[in-house]
Write a protein that holds these residues in place. Structure first.
Motif, PDB file in Angstrom:
ATOM      1  N   PRO A   1       0.841  -1.201   0.000  1.00 35.60           N
ATOM      2  CA  PRO A   1       0.000   0.000   0.000  1.00 35.60           C
ATOM      3  C   PRO A   1       0.879   1.256   0.000  1.00 35.60           C
ATOM      4  N   LEU A   2       0.476   2.233  -0.801  1.00 33.64           N
ATOM      5  CA  LEU A   2       1.225   3.483  -0.902  1.00 33.64           C
ATOM      6  C   LEU A   2       0.254   4.639  -0.694  1.00 33.64           C
ATOM      7  N   GLY A   3       0.485   5.406   0.370  1.00 35.68           N
ATOM      8  CA  GLY A   3      -0.422   6.497   0.695  1.00 35.68           C
ATOM      9  C   GLY A   3       0.295   7.811   0.862  1.00 35.68           C
ATOM     10  N   SER A   4      -0.070   8.540   1.887  1.00 38.65           N
ATOM     11  CA  SER A   4       0.542   9.839   2.159  1.00 38.65           C
ATOM     12  C   SER A   4       0.187  10.255   3.579  1.00 38.65           C
ATOM     13  N   LEU A   5       0.845  11.281   4.042  1.00 36.29           N
ATOM     14  CA  LEU A   5       0.496  11.932   5.299  1.00 36.29           C
ATOM     15  C   LEU A   5       0.328  13.408   4.962  1.00 36.29           C
TER      16      LEU A   5
ATOM     17  N   GLY B   1       4.249  10.072   1.272  1.00 35.94           N
ATOM     18  CA  GLY B   1       4.207  10.200  -0.173  1.00 35.94           C
ATOM     19  C   GLY B   1       4.721  11.548  -0.632  1.00 35.94           C
ATOM     20  N   SER B   2       4.528  11.796  -1.913  1.00 35.92           N
ATOM     21  CA  SER B   2       4.933  13.067  -2.507  1.00 35.92           C
ATOM     22  C   SER B   2       3.730  14.006  -2.476  1.00 35.92           C
ATOM     23  N   SER B   3       3.727  14.903  -1.516  1.00 36.63           N
ATOM     24  CA  SER B   3       2.551  15.735  -1.229  1.00 36.63           C
ATOM     25  C   SER B   3       2.894  17.213  -1.169  1.00 36.63           C
ATOM     26  N   GLY B   4       3.826  17.630  -1.992  1.00 33.96           N
ATOM     27  CA  GLY B   4       4.269  19.019  -1.958  1.00 33.96           C
ATOM     28  C   GLY B   4       3.163  20.025  -2.168  1.00 33.96           C
ATOM     29  N   GLU B   5       2.121  19.622  -2.912  1.00 32.08           N
ATOM     30  CA  GLU B   5       1.014  20.543  -3.176  1.00 32.08           C
ATOM     31  C   GLU B   5       0.208  20.856  -1.920  1.00 32.08           C
ATOM     32  N   HIS B   6       0.394  20.048  -0.871  1.00 33.54           N
ATOM     33  CA  HIS B   6      -0.319  20.252   0.398  1.00 33.54           C
ATOM     34  C   HIS B   6       0.575  20.854   1.485  1.00 33.54           C
ATOM     35  N   GLN B   7       1.821  21.195   1.153  1.00 38.60           N
ATOM     36  CA  GLN B   7       2.801  21.517   2.182  1.00 38.60           C
ATOM     37  C   GLN B   7       2.475  22.777   2.967  1.00 38.60           C
ATOM     38  N   SER B   8       1.650  23.655   2.438  1.00 39.18           N
ATOM     39  CA  SER B   8       1.324  24.873   3.169  1.00 39.18           C
ATOM     40  C   SER B   8       0.335  24.629   4.304  1.00 39.18           C
ATOM     41  N   PHE B   9      -0.193  23.401   4.412  1.00 43.24           N
ATOM     42  CA  PHE B   9      -1.123  23.054   5.487  1.00 43.24           C
ATOM     43  C   PHE B   9      -0.388  22.300   6.596  1.00 43.24           C
TER      44      PHE B   9
ATOM     45  N   GLY C   1      10.067  14.362  -1.803  1.00 44.28           N
ATOM     46  CA  GLY C   1      10.067  14.724  -3.204  1.00 44.28           C
ATOM     47  C   GLY C   1       9.881  13.527  -4.114  1.00 44.28           C
ATOM     48  N   THR C   2       9.501  13.795  -5.340  1.00 48.50           N
ATOM     49  CA  THR C   2       9.241  12.731  -6.309  1.00 48.50           C
ATOM     50  C   THR C   2      10.466  11.854  -6.523  1.00 48.50           C
ATOM     51  N   GLU C   3      11.625  12.458  -6.689  1.00 46.07           N
ATOM     52  CA  GLU C   3      12.842  11.680  -6.934  1.00 46.07           C
ATOM     53  C   GLU C   3      13.173  10.782  -5.743  1.00 46.07           C
ATOM     54  N   ALA C   4      13.049  11.325  -4.550  1.00 44.67           N
ATOM     55  CA  ALA C   4      13.331  10.536  -3.340  1.00 44.67           C
ATOM     56  C   ALA C   4      12.346   9.383  -3.206  1.00 44.67           C
ATOM     57  N   LEU C   5      11.079   9.632  -3.524  1.00 40.26           N
ATOM     58  CA  LEU C   5      10.076   8.577  -3.416  1.00 40.26           C
ATOM     59  C   LEU C   5      10.340   7.480  -4.439  1.00 40.26           C
TER      60      LEU C   5
ATOM     61  N   GLY D   1      -0.060  25.335  -5.251  1.00 39.78           N
ATOM     62  CA  GLY D   1      -0.513  24.255  -4.401  1.00 39.78           C
ATOM     63  C   GLY D   1      -2.014  24.323  -4.142  1.00 39.78           C
ATOM     64  N   ILE D   2      -2.474  23.406  -3.302  1.00 41.25           N
ATOM     65  CA  ILE D   2      -3.899  23.324  -2.998  1.00 41.25           C
ATOM     66  C   ILE D   2      -4.421  24.618  -2.374  1.00 41.25           C
ATOM     67  N   ALA D   3      -3.610  25.244  -1.530  1.00 43.13           N
ATOM     68  CA  ALA D   3      -4.054  26.462  -0.841  1.00 43.13           C
ATOM     69  C   ALA D   3      -4.420  27.573  -1.811  1.00 43.13           C
ATOM     70  N   ALA D   4      -3.838  27.554  -3.006  1.00 42.29           N
ATOM     71  CA  ALA D   4      -4.121  28.598  -3.986  1.00 42.29           C
ATOM     72  C   ALA D   4      -5.525  28.480  -4.565  1.00 42.29           C
ATOM     73  N   VAL D   5      -6.113  27.300  -4.468  1.00 40.32           N
ATOM     74  CA  VAL D   5      -7.445  27.097  -5.046  1.00 40.32           C
ATOM     75  C   VAL D   5      -8.490  26.725  -4.003  1.00 40.32           C
ATOM     76  N   SER D   6      -8.045  26.374  -2.790  1.00 36.77           N
ATOM     77  CA  SER D   6      -8.990  25.985  -1.742  1.00 36.77           C
ATOM     78  C   SER D   6      -8.411  26.309  -0.374  1.00 36.77           C
TER      79      SER D   6
END
Length: 218
Positions: free
Chosen positions: A21-25, A66-74, A81-85, A181-186
């Motif tokens: 299983p591959l998820g995220s935090l 996981g690779s969740s940079g788009e959520h990092q402002s929360f 990062g993608t390469e590290a993952l 990132g997500i914060a820019a739209v929500s």
């Protein structure tokens, strides 16, 4: 089928398939826990393993970061990062394949796709959550994921805090999301609307995801 972490070395020998299983935090709005994607990926993997009773199948412990940079402002988001993952997943797959015939990652976070596609050593399947498999699906922390969590781990859902976020289609918000990132739209981190979410809908969606993956693996 058994959870790999509970097996002995001798019991794991001869495995035909290991599901990882591959998820995220990452943030899932004001009402869902940070490990939502990991919970979903793990549940799907175990149900897929149970459904493939003709093979010797094991479910490995989840990869929870996981690779969740788009959520990092929360707050609460923990991302690599993608390469590290990609590097981590390749190393895991190589190790597993020294004793298992096949290794498949079961991915429940869209931000991990680039990492999974970066190496031809990785085999993976998505916890698909879009039409036609799920006609009413929304993007993030909305009706679909809230329903799944109400089915899988209802005590973690803060329904009293649930609120709608940006409900625009991905194609309309993607440019702004890629830049900010997500914060820019929500502002609340939700892409969708959890109103009306239910455990029954979560059970239905989970079953559809499992059936789709069993078909992909057969």
């Amino acid at each position: 089928m058994s959870a790999l972490a509970r097996a002995t070395s001798a019991e794991a020998a001869g495995a035909e398939l290991v599901l990882v299983p591959l998820g995220s935090l990452e943030q899932h709005g004001p009402h869902l826990p940070l490990d939502t994607d990991t919970v979903i990926a793990t549940a799907v993997a175990h149900d897929v393993a149970a459904a493939i009773d003709a093979w010797e199948v094991w479910v490995a412990p989840p990869v929870a970061y996981g690779s969740s940079g788009e959520h990092q402002s929360f707050p609460g988001t923990v991302s690599v990062g993608t390469e590290a993952l990609t590097h981590q997943l390749v190393e895991l797959a190589r190790s597993l394949r020294t004793w298992a015939a096949r290794v498949v990652f079961v991915n429940a976070h869209g931000g991990n796709v680039a990492a999974l596609n970066a190496s031809d050593e990785l085999e993976w399947v998505p916890c698909a959550n879009e039409p036609p498999l799920n006609p009413g699906a929304d993007l993030h922390a909305g009706f679909t994921e809230t329903s799944l969590m109400l089915h899988l781990r209802p005590e973690s859902v803060r329904l009293e805090r649930a609120e709608a976020g940006n409900t625009q289609p991905l194609r309309e918000i993607l440019p702004a999301m890629m830049n900010g990132g997500i914060a820019a739209v929500s502002p609340n981190g939700v892409l969708g609307d959890p109103t009306g979410a239910s455990a029954a809908e979560g059970e239905r969606v989970l079953g559809a995801m499992v059936a789709d993956i069993v078909g992909r693996l057969s």
